[in-house]
Enzyme design. Structure first.
Site, PDB file in Angstrom:
ATOM      1  N   GLU A 104      12.373  -5.507   4.798  1.00 26.18           N
ATOM      2  CA  GLU A 104      13.131  -6.390   5.705  1.00 26.18           C
ATOM      3  C   GLU A 104      14.451  -6.845   5.096  1.00 26.18           C
ATOM      4  O   GLU A 104      14.745  -8.051   5.010  1.00 26.18           O
ATOM      5  CB  GLU A 104      12.287  -7.606   6.098  1.00 26.18           C
ATOM      6  CG  GLU A 104      11.056  -7.226   6.901  1.00 26.18           C
ATOM      7  CD  GLU A 104      10.295  -8.389   7.507  1.00 26.18           C
ATOM      8  OE1 GLU A 104       9.587  -8.190   8.495  1.00 26.18           O
ATOM      9  OE2 GLU A 104      10.395  -9.515   6.970  1.00 26.18           O
ATOM     10  N   GLU A 131       4.964  -2.627  10.169  1.00 22.85           N
ATOM     11  CA  GLU A 131       4.328  -3.950  10.301  1.00 22.85           C
ATOM     12  C   GLU A 131       4.273  -4.309  11.777  1.00 22.85           C
ATOM     13  O   GLU A 131       5.269  -4.148  12.486  1.00 22.85           O
ATOM     14  CB  GLU A 131       5.118  -5.040   9.575  1.00 22.85           C
ATOM     15  CG  GLU A 131       4.984  -5.026   8.091  1.00 22.85           C
ATOM     16  CD  GLU A 131       5.654  -6.232   7.426  1.00 22.85           C
ATOM     17  OE1 GLU A 131       5.653  -7.324   8.023  1.00 22.85           O
ATOM     18  OE2 GLU A 131       6.179  -6.053   6.320  1.00 22.85           O
TER      19      GLU A 131
END
Ligand code: BGP
Length: 482
Positions: free
Chosen positions: A183, A380
């Site tokens: 991320e 995810e």
């Protein structure tokens, strides 16, 4: 026309991160990491963002859940056996940087740390599970923050390069799939986790965030170079947090704001890492924060490295969508995965206020594939929820099954739209410590871990209802979702 099915080699699996499950925070030579100084509890990020935050451990005041995680360090064989029982084709996990380089700036790696990952990888391969490794998942060696100031310091490029070289050289013949930074774009609003920056060390100045990003882009490209020189078949991806962003209404002001927000929050980092150069809108983005491009330390050689070594695929997390509104002040806000926004009247939210939106995943897949035409990997996704086990420790988590089912349908629909998706690894396939709150009670897993928010419990593992459901999803290659 017949509906497109999941491809035969689709990578079904699950995802975790070292700092959130391993525990053993000082064992076998591991150094302190950033999450080791993050206290547990809902106020975790408030503490980190306060002017008093000092990157130290205060056991008299706080409990530090990442010190013990779910003690996966001592349970990894049992945990991987459970993943194998569900039929995982792959397992996404991260290597803890401070296990390999305890202070981050050493010349020689810590052999005991490497031995642990030798064993984890062996265990996966023994069970026919393809390892998918994140090189850096929210886990900077603490020393790189306290001594060097985090990713705004260019020296971190060399430290990361050394670390990436060690792990790539050791595992390239066993591990095909890699991601460079977890991320990476989350720093847009929340630079502590991926860049090691918070208010007290320059995290409130966007110039530092952009400098840190640039340094990370260069480091990521260097890892791609190392990996591809070892084996050109290695697949090395970026990893971004994707929050599908809607305009609240047709007001052109909101539409324009949505476009700009998408550029900044969702696309900027991937644009650089996938295309190998800064996008044209970088100019206005820097202007927004009053940054003079000349004040950023960016060299021609670095830009060449970015151009020569783009990533092979786009890994991304998707939990929720968000709404953009810039003309009114009376609308209710919403919580979310680092990014909030306006509450969407069409959506329900999780117990933690994240807006549940499977259609948003199909939109994300289309937006990303249209833009980059590179394979996508959903690394995810999942529902953080409070589970209530019965007296036999069984959790009937139909709410989680329903969330995952709807999202898998969205992936199938996106495949039908023509999008190429490599795999799907739901987050926290075994319950683990929450990144944002440090709570154990925010559970995502197919496997229940008997441990509470204070780190107390037997640490026994129990299969939830979703365990058998997911096993059937995988064995039918996404056909049987009932
Ligand atoms: C992502 C992180 C993960 C993970 C997940 C869920 O942003 O990459 O590390 O934790 O979100 O978030 P949380 O744990 O805060 O519920």
């Amino acid at each position: 026309m017949t509906k497109v099915k999941f491809p035969k080699n689709f990578l079904w699996g699950g995802a975790t991160a070292a700092n959130q499950l391993e525990g053993a925070y000082l064992e076998d030579g591991k150094g302190l990491s950033l999450p080791d100084v993050l206290p547990g509890g809902k106020k975790r990020m408030q503490v980190v963002n306060s002017p008093e935050f000092d990157f130290a451990i205060h056991e008299d005041k706080y409990f530090y859940p990442n010190h013990i995680g779910i003690d996966h360090y001592h349970h990894f064989k049992e945990d991987i056996a459970l993943f194998a029982e569900m039929g995982f084709k792959c397992y996404r996990f991260s290597i803890s940087w401070p296990r390999i380089f305890p202070k981050g700036d050493e010349i020689e790696p810590n052999e005991a740390g490497l031995k642990f990952y030798d064993a984890v990888i062996e265990e996966c391969l023994k069970n026919d599970i393809e390892p998918v490794i994140t090189i850096s998942h929210y886990e900077l060696p603490l020393n790189l923050i306290t001594k060097y100031g985090g990713w705004k310091n260019k020296k971190l490029i060399d430290f990361y390069e050394r670390y990436a070289k060690v792990v790539l050289e050791r595992y390239y013949h066993k591990v095909k799939y890699w991601m460079t930074f977890n991320e990476i774009n989350s720093a847009a609003h929340f630079p502590i986790m991926s860049q090691g920056l918070t208010k007290v060390n320059g995290g409130d100045d966007h110039k530092n965030i952009f400098q840190a990003w640039h340094n990370q882009f260069v480091a990521s490209a260097k890892a791609v170079k190392i990996g591809h020189e070892l084996d050109s078949n290695l697949q090395i991806g970026c990893m971004i947090l994707y929050a599908t962003t809607y305009s609240y209404d047709s007001n052109p002001k909101n539409q324009l704001a949505t476009l700009k927000t998408n550029q900044e929050n969702n696309f900027f980092c991937a644009d650089v890492q996938v295309r190998g150069h800064y996008p044209s809108y970088t100019r206005s983005l820097l202007e927004k924060y009053d940054i003079n491009p000349q004040d950023l330390d960016v060299t021609e050689d670095e830009l060449t490295v970015l151009a020569e070594y783009p990533v092979d695929y786009i890994g991304f997390s998707y939990y929720m969508s968000t709404v953009e509104e810039v003309t009114r002040k009376d609308l209710k806000g919403s919580d979310g995965n680092m990014i909030g926004g306006i509450s969407n009247p069409f959506l329900k939210s999780s117990d933690w206020g994240w807006q549940i939106d499977p259609d948003g995943l199909r939109i994300a897949l289309n937006e990303l594939y249209d833009r980059y035409e590179k394979p996508l990997f959903i690394v995810e996704n999942g529902l953080g929820a409070k589970d209530e086990p019965d007296s036999n420790h069984y959790v009937a988590d139909d709410y989680r099954i329903d969330y995952l089912r709807q999202h898998i349908i969205a992936i199938r629909d996106a495949l039908n739209d023509g999008v190429k998706v490599m795999g799907y690894t739901p987050w926290g396939c075994i319950d683990l410590v929450s990144a944002s709150t440090g709570e154990m009670s925010k559970r995502y897993g197919f496997i229940y871990v008997d441990e509470d928010d204070e780190g107390k419990g037997t640490f026994n593992r129990y299969k939830k209802k979703s365990f058998d459901w997911y096993r059937q999803v995988i064995s039918s290659n996404g056909e049987n979702l009932s």
